[in-house]
Write a protein that holds these residues in place. Structure first.
Motif, PDB file in Angstrom:
ATOM      1  N   ALA A   1       2.056   5.011   1.026  1.00 41.23           N
ATOM      2  CA  ALA A   1       2.089   5.698   2.321  1.00 41.23           C
ATOM      3  C   ALA A   1       2.746   7.059   2.147  1.00 41.23           C
ATOM      4  CB  ALA A   1       2.870   4.870   3.334  1.00 41.23           C
TER       5      ALA A   1
ATOM      6  N   ARG B   1       0.837  -1.202   0.000  1.00 41.32           N
ATOM      7  CA  ARG B   1       0.000   0.000   0.000  1.00 41.32           C
ATOM      8  C   ARG B   1       0.866   1.244   0.000  1.00 41.32           C
ATOM      9  NH1 ARG B   1      -0.364   2.103   5.182  1.00 41.32           N
ATOM     10  NH2 ARG B   1       0.327   0.688   6.791  1.00 41.32           N
TER      11      ARG B   1
ATOM     12  N   GLU C   1       3.501   8.665   7.538  1.00 40.50           N
ATOM     13  CA  GLU C   1       3.086   7.282   7.800  1.00 40.50           C
ATOM     14  C   GLU C   1       4.253   6.327   7.601  1.00 40.50           C
ATOM     15  OE1 GLU C   1      -0.126   3.937   6.268  1.00 40.50           O
ATOM     16  OE2 GLU C   1      -0.069   5.890   5.280  1.00 40.50           O
ATOM     17  N   TRP C   2       5.053   6.573   6.557  1.00 44.90           N
ATOM     18  CA  TRP C   2       6.200   5.727   6.270  1.00 44.90           C
ATOM     19  C   TRP C   2       7.215   5.790   7.410  1.00 44.90           C
ATOM     20  CZ3 TRP C   2      11.465   5.944   5.515  1.00 44.90           C
ATOM     21  CH2 TRP C   2      12.053   4.874   4.823  1.00 44.90           C
TER      22      TRP C   2
END
Length: 132
Positions: A100, A98, A104-105
């Motif tokens: 990111a 997904r 978020e990563w």
């Protein structure tokens, strides 16, 4: 030692600390991770211009790929834009993937590093280096 959730928050903050200049950030992060994690855990693909080749420079990071446990975190740079991807991988087979954002990563990287640090001394040193 802080509780695991707090440690992940501190690690994510440390990883985000210098992310304003994305090219510099990815270059520094990739070098730190490659030096700190076990061989094979970090793959770096670089893009070199003719001028960089003639000057003998490595070039800028085009892609950073970090494999920790069953998670693979990829970060790609293209013309100053960053694209992250988080994959769940078992024995070389990608089960899910997904996109990111950078925040978020970085959070996923912090959680993976903290998880690896619990069972691996070298990963623990990496976490401590980022927190220092």
């Amino acid at each position: 030692m802080p509780e695991p959730e707090r440690e992940v928050e501190l690690l994510a903050a440390a990883l985000r600390r210098d992310s304003t200049d994305l090219n510099l950030y990815v270059n520094v992060l990739s070098a730190n991770l490659a030096d700190s994690l076990p061989p094979g855990a970090v793959r770096i693909r670089r893009r070199r211009s003719v001028a960089e080749r003639l000057a003998g420079r490595e070039g800028s990071v085009a892609e950073l790929d970090v494999a920790l446990g069953d998670q693979r975190l990829s970060l790609r740079m293209d013309r100053g834009q960053v694209a992250g991807e988080i994959s769940h991988e078992v024995r070389g087979v990608v089960l899910s993937r997904r996109p990111a954002g950078l925040d978020e990563w970085i959070g996923a990287l912090a959680r993976s590093l903290a998880g690896a640090a619990a069972s691996n001394a070298r990963a623990r040193e990496t976490v401590e280096r980022f927190l220092a």
